[in-house]
Design a protein around this motif. Structure first.
Motif, PDB file in Angstrom:
ATOM      1  N   GLU A  13       0.830  -1.204   0.000  1.00  0.00           N
ATOM      2  CA  GLU A  13       0.000   0.000   0.000  1.00  0.00           C
ATOM      3  C   GLU A  13       0.863   1.252   0.000  1.00  0.00           C
ATOM      4  O   GLU A  13       0.560   2.224  -0.693  1.00  0.00           O
ATOM      5  CB  GLU A  13      -0.923  -0.013   1.227  1.00  0.00           C
ATOM      6  CG  GLU A  13      -1.992  -1.094   1.184  1.00  0.00           C
ATOM      7  CD  GLU A  13      -2.754  -1.216   2.483  1.00  0.00           C
ATOM      8  OE1 GLU A  13      -2.539  -0.351   3.382  1.00  0.00           O
ATOM      9  OE2 GLU A  13      -3.547  -2.166   2.625  1.00  0.00           O
ATOM     10  N   ARG A  14       1.945   1.224   0.771  1.00  0.00           N
ATOM     11  CA  ARG A  14       2.844   2.384   0.825  1.00  0.00           C
ATOM     12  C   ARG A  14       3.558   2.585  -0.511  1.00  0.00           C
ATOM     13  O   ARG A  14       3.683   3.723  -0.996  1.00  0.00           O
ATOM     14  CB  ARG A  14       3.863   2.176   1.941  1.00  0.00           C
ATOM     15  CG  ARG A  14       4.745   3.378   2.223  1.00  0.00           C
ATOM     16  CD  ARG A  14       3.942   4.553   2.725  1.00  0.00           C
ATOM     17  NE  ARG A  14       4.813   5.630   3.185  1.00  0.00           N
ATOM     18  CZ  ARG A  14       4.399   6.872   3.391  1.00  0.00           C
ATOM     19  NH1 ARG A  14       3.115   7.192   3.205  1.00  0.00           N
ATOM     20  NH2 ARG A  14       5.244   7.801   3.802  1.00  0.00           N
ATOM     21  N   ALA A  15       4.040   1.509  -1.110  1.00  0.00           N
ATOM     22  CA  ALA A  15       4.713   1.616  -2.411  1.00  0.00           C
ATOM     23  C   ALA A  15       3.760   2.144  -3.476  1.00  0.00           C
ATOM     24  O   ALA A  15       4.130   2.963  -4.318  1.00  0.00           O
ATOM     25  CB  ALA A  15       5.277   0.259  -2.823  1.00  0.00           C
ATOM     26  N   ARG A  16       2.524   1.666  -3.447  1.00  0.00           N
ATOM     27  CA  ARG A  16       1.533   2.121  -4.419  1.00  0.00           C
ATOM     28  C   ARG A  16       1.195   3.591  -4.202  1.00  0.00           C
ATOM     29  O   ARG A  16       1.031   4.355  -5.155  1.00  0.00           O
ATOM     30  CB  ARG A  16       0.277   1.265  -4.306  1.00  0.00           C
ATOM     31  CG  ARG A  16      -0.778   1.597  -5.359  1.00  0.00           C
ATOM     32  CD  ARG A  16      -1.896   0.575  -5.344  1.00  0.00           C
ATOM     33  NE  ARG A  16      -2.593   0.554  -4.073  1.00  0.00           N
ATOM     34  CZ  ARG A  16      -2.907  -0.547  -3.399  1.00  0.00           C
ATOM     35  NH1 ARG A  16      -2.539  -1.733  -3.846  1.00  0.00           N
ATOM     36  NH2 ARG A  16      -3.567  -0.476  -2.262  1.00  0.00           N
ATOM     37  N   GLU A  17       1.110   3.997  -2.948  1.00  0.00           N
ATOM     38  CA  GLU A  17       0.782   5.394  -2.624  1.00  0.00           C
ATOM     39  C   GLU A  17       1.889   6.348  -3.038  1.00  0.00           C
ATOM     40  O   GLU A  17       1.645   7.397  -3.629  1.00  0.00           O
ATOM     41  CB  GLU A  17       0.526   5.515  -1.115  1.00  0.00           C
ATOM     42  CG  GLU A  17       0.301   6.933  -0.636  1.00  0.00           C
ATOM     43  CD  GLU A  17       0.267   7.029   0.883  1.00  0.00           C
ATOM     44  OE1 GLU A  17       0.306   8.163   1.397  1.00  0.00           O
ATOM     45  OE2 GLU A  17       0.213   5.974   1.562  1.00  0.00           O
ATOM     46  N   LEU A  18       3.143   5.976  -2.758  1.00  0.00           N
ATOM     47  CA  LEU A  18       4.282   6.852  -3.034  1.00  0.00           C
ATOM     48  C   LEU A  18       4.802   6.722  -4.457  1.00  0.00           C
ATOM     49  O   LEU A  18       5.518   7.592  -4.939  1.00  0.00           O
ATOM     50  CB  LEU A  18       5.418   6.536  -2.056  1.00  0.00           C
ATOM     51  CG  LEU A  18       5.134   6.745  -0.569  1.00  0.00           C
ATOM     52  CD1 LEU A  18       6.336   6.329   0.260  1.00  0.00           C
ATOM     53  CD2 LEU A  18       4.773   8.211  -0.286  1.00  0.00           C
ATOM     54  N   ARG A  19       4.471   5.604  -5.123  1.00  0.00           N
ATOM     55  CA  ARG A  19       5.026   5.277  -6.437  1.00  0.00           C
ATOM     56  C   ARG A  19       6.557   5.220  -6.395  1.00  0.00           C
ATOM     57  O   ARG A  19       7.239   5.615  -7.326  1.00  0.00           O
ATOM     58  CB  ARG A  19       4.566   6.293  -7.495  1.00  0.00           C
ATOM     59  CG  ARG A  19       3.065   6.244  -7.791  1.00  0.00           C
ATOM     60  CD  ARG A  19       2.681   4.911  -8.410  1.00  0.00           C
ATOM     61  NE  ARG A  19       1.268   4.796  -8.713  1.00  0.00           N
ATOM     62  CZ  ARG A  19       0.733   5.078  -9.890  1.00  0.00           C
ATOM     63  NH1 ARG A  19       1.507   5.487 -10.881  1.00  0.00           N
ATOM     64  NH2 ARG A  19      -0.555   4.933 -10.086  1.00  0.00           N
ATOM     65  N   ARG A  20       7.061   4.713  -5.285  1.00  0.00           N
ATOM     66  CA  ARG A  20       8.502   4.493  -5.138  1.00  0.00           C
ATOM     67  C   ARG A  20       8.702   3.379  -4.122  1.00  0.00           C
ATOM     68  O   ARG A  20       7.759   2.971  -3.436  1.00  0.00           O
ATOM     69  CB  ARG A  20       9.217   5.775  -4.730  1.00  0.00           C
ATOM     70  CG  ARG A  20       8.873   6.331  -3.378  1.00  0.00           C
ATOM     71  CD  ARG A  20       9.805   7.497  -3.050  1.00  0.00           C
ATOM     72  NE  ARG A  20       9.580   8.008  -1.707  1.00  0.00           N
ATOM     73  CZ  ARG A  20       8.825   9.040  -1.411  1.00  0.00           C
ATOM     74  NH1 ARG A  20       8.196   9.706  -2.374  1.00  0.00           N
ATOM     75  NH2 ARG A  20       8.684   9.444  -0.152  1.00  0.00           N
ATOM     76  N   PRO A  21       9.935   2.860  -3.984  1.00  0.00           N
ATOM     77  CA  PRO A  21      10.156   1.726  -3.087  1.00  0.00           C
ATOM     78  C   PRO A  21       9.753   2.024  -1.640  1.00  0.00           C
ATOM     79  O   PRO A  21       9.894   3.147  -1.152  1.00  0.00           O
ATOM     80  CB  PRO A  21      11.662   1.474  -3.206  1.00  0.00           C
ATOM     81  CG  PRO A  21      12.023   2.008  -4.553  1.00  0.00           C
ATOM     82  CD  PRO A  21      11.146   3.199  -4.761  1.00  0.00           C
ATOM     83  N   ALA A  22       9.246   0.993  -0.987  1.00  0.00           N
ATOM     84  CA  ALA A  22       8.876   1.082   0.424  1.00  0.00           C
ATOM     85  C   ALA A  22       9.296  -0.207   1.107  1.00  0.00           C
ATOM     86  O   ALA A  22       9.311  -1.272   0.480  1.00  0.00           O
ATOM     87  CB  ALA A  22       7.379   1.309   0.572  1.00  0.00           C
ATOM     88  N   ASP A  23       9.649  -0.100   2.396  1.00  0.00           N
ATOM     89  CA  ASP A  23      10.015  -1.317   3.128  1.00  0.00           C
ATOM     90  C   ASP A  23       9.372  -1.303   4.495  1.00  0.00           C
ATOM     91  O   ASP A  23       8.916  -0.267   4.988  1.00  0.00           O
ATOM     92  CB  ASP A  23      11.532  -1.453   3.219  1.00  0.00           C
ATOM     93  CG  ASP A  23      12.130  -0.552   4.284  1.00  0.00           C
ATOM     94  OD1 ASP A  23      12.540  -1.068   5.335  1.00  0.00           O
ATOM     95  OD2 ASP A  23      12.167   0.672   4.057  1.00  0.00           O
ATOM     96  N   SER A  24       9.321  -2.472   5.118  1.00  0.00           N
ATOM     97  CA  SER A  24       8.568  -2.641   6.356  1.00  0.00           C
ATOM     98  C   SER A  24       9.149  -1.862   7.525  1.00  0.00           C
ATOM     99  O   SER A  24       8.418  -1.480   8.441  1.00  0.00           O
ATOM    100  CB  SER A  24       8.495  -4.132   6.711  1.00  0.00           C
ATOM    101  OG  SER A  24       9.786  -4.715   6.731  1.00  0.00           O
TER     102      SER A  24
END
Length: 272
Positions: A98-109
């Motif tokens: 959800e975070r990666a989709r929201e930011l349109r950039r890499p996200a990690d836990s």
């Protein structure tokens, strides 16, 4: 013949200059993605080269429908049971995704706003069941729409993903997206060519398609059928070359000729 993409090659050159310190692993990955023609080849190139590029215990390439974000293809070096459980349950409750989709950039836990929410999620539960603890996803786009993610997981007891990993994941996702976009165009062109050939094969007239220098590219079924003096293609092949020369030499758009079967066959045979 493999045709390169100008934009893709430019991205590869830029990467080689800016990130050469990442080592030969990344360059091998990018070269493999660049040479892939089909989606299957892209997936094989990704899994065949990703190990060692970004340190992780699990790697995946998730292709998504850009409209619904439902998975349309998953390639991973984890167990099939893990992929099945994540696809059926985990993807609907995955804060990293959800975070990666929201930011349109890499996200990690490790960078989520709430670690409690992460550990209470279905995605975490499924990861933990396979011994994983850290998760990172980097989205890629095709034609301006989010169309998937490259994914990485590390086991409990290993270090979390850091800023360097995030930057590396972004480069990987961009190169993967470019490769998949090229592959999608190539496959779409192949489907259109197949439809066109099918249409031409159902026409009652004999049809030949040739290049500008007279090389035969396609002959429909009527033109290829054998008759008393050979096939239509055999009888007109040399005349097609003449017509091509006339088109270029005289700047004409149409060239017509009446050729009898016997004369056409004989005249082409005499030129051989």
């Amino acid at each position: 013949t493999r045709l390169g993409s100008g934009s893709g090659e430019a991205h590869m050159d830029a990467y080689a200059v800016e990130h050469s310190a990442a080592g030969p692993g990344m360059l091998s990955l990018v070269a493999g993605l660049q040479s892939a023609l089909t989606v299957d080849e892209v997936e094989r190139a990704y899994l065949g080269n990703i190990v060692g590029v970004l340190d992780a215990d699990g790697h995946g390439l998730y292709r998504l429908d850009p409209d619904t974000l439902d998975p349309v293809g998953i390639s991973a070096d984890v167990t099939a049971d893990f992929v099945a459980r994540y696809t059926e349950y985990g993807r609907f409750d995955d804060p990293v995704m959800e975070r990666a989709r929201e930011l349109r950039r890499p996200a990690d836990s490790s960078r989520l706003a709430s670690s409690a929410d992460w550990q209470a999620s279905a995605a975490y539960s499924i990861l933990a069941g396979e011994g994983y603890y850290h998760s990172m996803r980097a989205p890629f786009e095709i034609a301006g729409q989010m169309s998937g993610t490259v994914t990485f997981a590390r086991r409990r007891g290993t270090r979390g993903f850091d800023e360097h990993d995030l930057r590396l994941a972004r480069t990987i996702s961009e190169q993967t997206g470019l490769a998949l976009e090229r592959a999608a165009r190539f496959e779409a062109t192949g489907r259109r060519v197949g439809v066109l050939q099918d249409v031409l094969n159902h026409l009652p007239q004999g049809i030949m398609v040739s290049s500008a220098d007279g090389e035969t590219i396609f002959v429909n079924s009527v033109a290829a059928a054998q008759h008393r003096y050979g096939s239509f293609a055999d009888m007109v092949s040399c005349h097609v070359r003449d017509a091509g020369e006339a088109l270029w030499r005289d700047n004409r758009r149409i060239v017509t000729a009446n050729i009898s079967e016997q004369i056409g066959r004989a005249s082409c045979r005499e030129r051989v």
